[in-house]
Write an enzyme that holds these catalytic residues in place. Sequence first.
Site, PDB file in Angstrom:
ATOM      1  N   SER A 290       0.860  -1.197   0.000  1.00 40.54           N
ATOM      2  CA  SER A 290       0.000   0.000   0.000  1.00 40.54           C
ATOM      3  C   SER A 290       0.885   1.232   0.000  1.00 40.54           C
ATOM      4  O   SER A 290       2.069   1.156   0.308  1.00 40.54           O
ATOM      5  CB  SER A 290      -0.877   0.028   1.256  1.00 40.54           C
ATOM      6  OG  SER A 290      -0.107   0.451   2.369  1.00 40.54           O
ATOM      7  N   ASP A 291       0.326   2.380  -0.314  1.00 36.64           N
ATOM      8  CA  ASP A 291       1.045   3.617  -0.051  1.00 36.64           C
ATOM      9  C   ASP A 291       0.930   3.905   1.465  1.00 36.64           C
ATOM     10  O   ASP A 291       0.228   3.209   2.201  1.00 36.64           O
ATOM     11  CB  ASP A 291       0.490   4.768  -0.904  1.00 36.64           C
ATOM     12  CG  ASP A 291       1.537   5.877  -1.081  1.00 36.64           C
ATOM     13  OD1 ASP A 291       2.511   5.917  -0.294  1.00 36.64           O
ATOM     14  OD2 ASP A 291       1.390   6.717  -1.983  1.00 36.64           O
ATOM     15  N   TYR A 292       1.624   4.940   1.878  1.00 37.29           N
ATOM     16  CA  TYR A 292       1.768   5.301   3.295  1.00 37.29           C
ATOM     17  C   TYR A 292       0.398   5.436   3.993  1.00 37.29           C
ATOM     18  O   TYR A 292      -0.356   6.352   3.675  1.00 37.29           O
ATOM     19  CB  TYR A 292       2.509   6.636   3.348  1.00 37.29           C
ATOM     20  CG  TYR A 292       3.239   6.961   4.623  1.00 37.29           C
ATOM     21  CD1 TYR A 292       4.624   6.855   4.695  1.00 37.29           C
ATOM     22  CD2 TYR A 292       2.567   7.406   5.748  1.00 37.29           C
ATOM     23  CE1 TYR A 292       5.309   7.181   5.850  1.00 37.29           C
ATOM     24  CE2 TYR A 292       3.246   7.724   6.909  1.00 37.29           C
ATOM     25  CZ  TYR A 292       4.625   7.615   6.950  1.00 37.29           C
ATOM     26  OH  TYR A 292       5.304   7.942   8.095  1.00 37.29           O
ATOM     27  N   ALA A 294      -2.254   4.006   3.510  1.00 34.61           N
ATOM     28  CA  ALA A 294      -3.404   4.026   2.589  1.00 34.61           C
ATOM     29  C   ALA A 294      -4.491   3.041   3.028  1.00 34.61           C
ATOM     30  O   ALA A 294      -5.667   3.248   2.719  1.00 34.61           O
ATOM     31  CB  ALA A 294      -2.956   3.725   1.161  1.00 34.61           C
TER      32      ALA A 294
END
Length: 766
Positions: A290-292, A294
């Site tokens: 995932s992104d940070y 997310a």
Amino acid sequence: MKTLFSSVKALLLFLFTLPFYNASAQKKGDDPKMNAFVSSLMSRMTLDEKIGQLNLVTGGVPTTGSVVNKGIEESIKKGNIGGMFGIWGADKVKQVQDIAVKNSRLHIPMIFGLDVIHGHETVFPIPLGVSATWDMGLIEQSAHIAAKEATAEGLNWVFSPMVDIARDPRWGRISEGAGEDPWLGSQIAKAMVKGYQGSSMMNADAVMACVKHFALYGGAEAGREYNTVDMSLIKMYQDYLPPYKAAVDAGAGSFMSSFNTINGVPATGNRWLLTKLLRDQWGFKGFVVSDYTAVNELTNHGLGDLQTVSALALKAGLDMDMVGEGFLTTLKQSLKEGKVTQQEIDLACRRVLEAKYKLGLFNNPYKSIDPAREDKDVLTPENRAFSRKIAEHSFVLLKNNKQTLPLKKSGTIALVGPLADNHSEMLGTWVVAGDPKKSVSVREGIKNVAGNDVNVLYAKGSNITEDSLLNARSFFFGMKQEKDSRSPQQMIDEAVETAKKADVVVAVVGESANMSGESSSRSDINIPESQRDLLRALVQTGKPLVIVLFNGRPLTLVWENKHADAILDAWAPGTEAGNAIADVLFGNYNPAGKITATFPQSVGQIPIYYNHKNTGRPYDPAAPAKFKSDYIDISNDPLFPFGYGLSYTTFNYGDIKLNKTNLKGNETLKATVKVTNTGKYAGEEVVQLYISDPVASISRSVKELKGYQKISLQPGESRMVTFDINTAALKFYNDQLVYDWEPGQFIIQIGTNSSDIHSASVQWLK
Ligand code: BGC
């Protein structure tokens, strides 16, 4: 008809978003040895240890959200962490790897990632600048050098390339990508993945690429960071998805999910995206992180509490959770409650372990940790020389009236502007390991290159901005802008006096490094006002004015284009900024970069991109009329079109010669133009091929880039440049999302940019 169309569309959408069980997604990797190894390891793992592999923590730098991880050492010992990002350096990484390998029950090595975006310690131009080189060899090499430096500092995973197509320069992250074109973006995506991963990720100087941000992040509404994305499936497939697909085809080891929604479902919890499209349709074999935070942010998107959204993300096909610990803290409970299955946890765990296997970490967890390499491979003179070269190739000459450039290596130059004697802004946005102090300022570069016959006078002239809000909000990772305490007028007066004593003025102006990049959307994309005031005053002196522009995005430069004599777009050039700029200013290198994102005249024209549709009422500047697709207060034209960029020399294009004008099926069309260097300097030119398909079953773009050749010509020299075109270049997604070509007329266009082209027509039948 309308009802039929709506029901077909509804059916399509239904099929694309159907969260069905998919057998192929459960398949193991292709390598039997790897499968056996991972299966055997997993047979010994507890549920907690499996979930631990799905947990990615940050060691502190960079933090792009409000959450950071605590108690990391204890968690590693318990087997609660699969990977870490935000630390680098052989010793540091070794210390952490030691904890995992020596003190956790199963000794599973960790994966170490970082935002290595445009170089590591040796910084290259921002990716938008790198894309302006149109040179896949240089681009691949930049990724390879970054990988070599990163591995020397213990890393094995980079959060790059960012391949998000962006057509909105308000969006700060346009600086991190390759611009607006899907075809060029795909070539660059491939080159970057190859450069990072090399021939095998087992190599000591190779890292695993992490392609981001999947998907469509660049389509954020109004260019506002993290905003909603909503687009038609045709636009998605035709214009936004190709670079991600190209990265899969190039063998990218990992993907990062994006923050935005797609068809209403945020990417991080979107099963159609992460499983059906990425794995089942495209055959991606790696893992998705995932992104940070997310996963946690799915709650703000309105999808439920942390337990619910973590289960949703896992089921969608997300394998690793960055920073937010949603997987770590809720998946066990969800398994108990039947909200996720053991098989789903196992699958994600397997993919993470496979990545470690592919990197060779089970053979040697310290594979790239070698303090000797830190001295040998990082920030070397060769790497710096390469940085200088790629920076020179990235610069775009936007204007050059009366051959103001190149400058003579004699006489007096007034060097002015807040970016002229500056180290901190040379590297651009998203630089984690690069040290601005090790960069070359423009003032230093000019001194290095100009020789003793040039007298350089300097005045700062202005601060980057006097707008305290803009100033405060364009900091990133604690970087601060130095601000001169003199009044704006005092600084301008000094610059004007300096200019009066000189033969030519070089003004180094534009955006600071972090006026673009993540969380740096702008609604006004002018050069900040304090610097425009300076430019206005300099123009009044009547001295020839050269603007060296720093920018992380296309800017609105109508005034500057009207009043400056020359504009050299230097983006943010990286470690060797000043040397590279001086090389080009003094003609040691003749600029050949071409912009990969359209420069608008005004923010009101955004989104503006060359491969738009025709509309039913296209505006014809030759026959202006009411009730056409236009504005009443500005023309439709961009300031600088996609593919634009000048040279110190001039190139003449002959008419297109075709080997045939009636083709059938798999025949090859050969389109040739004669390109002549008609100026006084040797130079490179990016010869661009566009194709349009004027009649089709759907409304097609007015033209699409389908190829280019970068050639080098001596003064007076001509070259016949031939493009071999086959039906692959004619294909597009129709309204059923079938990728094919349709017979009929095609217009072949070749030229120096997307607007200045020669055309020829062919009939191509099935
Ligand atoms: C960014 C990513 C980056 C990640 C880790 C996020 O905020 O969107 O591009 O890789 O942080 O630093």
